[in-house]
Write a protein that holds these residues in place. Sequence first.
Motif: not given
Length: 863
Positions: A666-695
């Motif tokens: 947040l910056w307090e300026l003579d001409a008001g206030s300015l709010t800067a936001t930055a956000a980042w997400n890195r996300n990875e899902t992996e299958l560690t087990r998959v059930a086999s087709t039933p007999a």
Amino acid sequence: MLSPAFAAAQEAEVATLDRVTVTGSRTQPRTVLTSPVPIDVLSAEDIRRSGHTDISKVLQSLLPSFNFPHPTTPDGNTHIRSATLRGLSPDQTLVLVNGKRRHTSAWVNTGGTVGKGAVSTDLNAIPVSAIERIEVLRDGASAQYGSDAIAGVVNIVLRHDAGFEGVASHGRTRDGGGDTSKASLNAGFGFPEGGGVHFTVDYRDREAADRALPDTRQQYFGIHPVTGLPVALSGSYGSGTGLAPIGGGALADPREATIDRGALWRFADSADTVERTVFGNLDKPLGGGHELQVYAFGGYGISDGSSNASLRRSGQPENVRAIYPDGFLPWVDTTSTNHSLAAGIKGRAGDWRWDLSTVHGGNELEYRTRNTLNATLGTASPTAFYNGALESSQWTTNLDFANSFEIGWSAPLQLVLGAEYRRDSYGISPGEEASYVWGPYRVLDGPAAGSVPTIGSQGFAGIQPGDAGDYSRHNVAAYAEVESELGERLLASLALRFEDYSDFGNTTNGKLALRYALGGGVALRASASSGFHAPALAQQYFSSTSSRTLNNVVTGLPEYVLVRTAPVDSVEARALGARPLEPEEARNYTAGLTWGWRGLVASVDVYRIDIDDRIFLSSNFVDAAGSTAIRDYLAALGSPGVTSVRYFSNAADTRTSGVDVSARYLWELDAGSLTATAAWNRNETELTRVASTPAELTALGVRTPLFDVIERTRVERGQPRDNLILALAWNARRWGAGLSGHRYGEVRGVAATNQSAANVARFGEGSTRFVTRPTEAGTAGNFDVIQILEPKWVADVDVHFDVSDHLRLVLGANNVFNTYPTRNIATTPQVSGADTFGVFPYSELSPFGWSGAYYYARIETRF
């Protein structure tokens, strides 16, 4: 001079960026920075500035770890959209309202979209105009709040301010359609002795934006050049316009040249909906010496929606040409009704604070179809049907006690003890007989005359009496949470919860969270917890026999079939290898750093979530080429006409890992206030087990895996692996403006299965990137094709002006540069008919939809 309401919102933004939250700990409120777990708090101003009119889009536009894809399939998707946190399933995020558990929907996602197999909570049933703030806990919290809190918790805090507010807005897309009109009224009144009541009335009318391409397929029978008899349709795109042969050396029906191909389909990332909602929030001190206070909140809403199923061409055997000589587009009309009411009383007994509350909520989803027919009823078929209903409810009662004890540490020991009783119910009601009955008529004319057409109302077959039923269960829980500062710098929190379910047994979960202040506004935090998700009643008992569009395992092209979704304890499912569902079990680990300095609030958190026995809807099991073993077997079991079957299963284990980074300055300026936001997400899902087709399935010659490449790809790559949000917000007396950019990362999805090398080569003629894998359930030497949706930037902008103390005007645009997602794979030119999507130019996996730029204006008045 600004009005008090406008000034309060701006002063709150200027005063502090470290907002107070009640989510994440039952012991006492904490700020975002002093919490030992990662939490985001979105203010009413954040929500309003986003320009979106539903909660899920608001969250997606502000939180990079939140995803909200845009499926276009009919059914419950019309109302209940599958929103996800940290790339997990929609039912692995718990939703609270004012800190109390919100009921889930009656709908279970059986379509081919993100969240398939999940029972979601309808976030958008709560109007944004009724919300004071939203708190999002990005950490496992089953030990505190119970089932479903594996990915985190969304707590929606309702407004309780006094005064009057009226808001009206209208917007539409740049390329046409998507018109949305919204109006809301808020009225709050304070009581003379303290407390007050606040009411919200909300109305929204939303029109879908159609982005379908012209259907270039052959619509009418071909004409044999010698006999003049009708010839069956070609399935090739371009066959109706001369770009591909119509098959059999037939001549084209003259009507192919005059039909309006652009009006045959509709393809939109939302449905036509009209929503009416009312919400209330009350609290009232009772006086006396025990600090007694009663409170209540709740709402009632009705949402009517219309969405279309797949086009039935004139010459298809599903059609009765005496009723629809030019084919028909079935419409599915749904009505979703949500109700909720919470009431409680709290006070103090000696040094103990106590809170007794009960919450009852439910959802009903009714289905009707129109512009359709049941072909087995011939020319006597109705063209509109009542198709049945789904209903669910949840009743939760809690009793909490809290106290603090001086034990000689740097701060008192905070202790919370509690107990919970919850009863869940689920019901399926049948449709009218004509919507599901297997009538006496067969295909009346054409090359398929005498064959059996699809049974039931087209687009959405009615729920059959054999699928109907009423089910319930209950569970009891006991929980405890302690928190204290073990020194001047170290905060520790410990939670433990025991739950016992009437249908699958008990589970115990715990959580430990720590925060250590390093000085200079910097702190380290970490948590470890176990969690669980109890199988929903709908996942255990949902039963359906309906018409769907599936890719044929031999041709890879779509075909209409009857699909049986069988409950896991049914004869059909058990005979094909289904097992009773077990709860999902999770282990969450999070570690991070926070920094608060002058106008800066920043955090970095890394996490890992291991989940065992995740519940998914299985692949569609169909016969191998040339075999009728499954359909003969199902017919013998009393399910004639069914060509495919599926059921719910604990099909896989997954590991999700990632990092969340966020900073606000947040910056307090003579001409008001300015709010800067930055956000980042890195996300990875992996299958560690998959059930086999039933007999049981392999014995019938089924080659399809229990969890096939389509489902596996959707879980691992169907959501962006990275999201970046950059935003600026400026406020200066009467003026304000906002600019944000959201970069959505790469997404992948299966475009086609079992494709020959020649077809794959033609796919390469287009601009859409893809990868191939040897097919797993088709012809040896063929390929499964996985297309790649490229990363895209989407920019939003808004400007507001306070005309007076009580009136604000807002102009804005979401996706101001009219960005569209990567187009689906299509052959160029269309000479082979191997176009994989035809009229669908964009994938349902697109995280930001495909409606393009949306421009809106809004007027707000407050007193």
